[in-house]
Design a protein around this motif. Sequence first.
Motif, PDB file in Angstrom:
ATOM      1  N   PHE A  53       0.828  -1.104  -0.019  1.00  0.00           N
ATOM      2  CA  PHE A  53      -0.090  -0.141   0.028  1.00  0.00           C
ATOM      3  C   PHE A  53       0.867   1.173  -0.067  1.00  0.00           C
ATOM      4  N   ASN A  81      -0.830   4.005  -2.254  1.00  0.00           N
ATOM      5  CA  ASN A  81      -1.983   3.823  -2.896  1.00  0.00           C
ATOM      6  C   ASN A  81      -3.262   4.597  -2.241  1.00  0.00           C
ATOM      7  N   TRP A 124      -2.464   5.371  -7.501  1.00  0.00           N
ATOM      8  CA  TRP A 124      -1.312   5.668  -6.676  1.00  0.00           C
ATOM      9  C   TRP A 124      -1.042   7.250  -6.935  1.00  0.00           C
ATOM     10  N   ALA A 145      -4.473   4.635   3.477  1.00  0.00           N
ATOM     11  CA  ALA A 145      -3.914   3.464   2.629  1.00  0.00           C
ATOM     12  C   ALA A 145      -3.479   2.061   3.574  1.00  0.00           C
TER      13      ALA A 145
END
Length: 156
Positions: A53, A81, A124, A145
Amino acid sequence: MTEEEVIRFASGLPGVDVVTAAESNGAPEVAWGDTFVSYDPQGDLPPERRMPFTTVVVKDYPGFDTESRLDRPGVFRVNVNVGRRVFAELFGHSPAAHAEHHGEYDFGVVDQFLPHPAYAVQGWASVLNPGPATEAELRSLITAAHARAVNRHRPH
């Protein structure tokens, strides 16, 4: 924030597994030195099921990801992310629409949130050398995230 501070912050979140790619852990050579932060509370997810993440990237990937110009001394990039909704809030367009906005960004600017030069379409965001302008929000984005990764997690 330094690379180490970012990694220390992310690794302090519950259930996190942090891997810095190296020859010793079987990572491909192109990734050596880059750090991948995943949610794996039992530490038993096979590598093919680990989805980071957050990542900390310290160099360009020739022929694929060079727009951040990470070949400059001391420059690194933190990737998060953030998902579709937060991505649109940060950049004013959806990840799906990023291709038509890609040319609007200088991906080499430090301490400014940018769409990820290669993975924007997956939601992202990135920041080079986070500093006073981005540090607090970066911590918030990494925490969010992480929460998204927790919600998506399916035990092995």
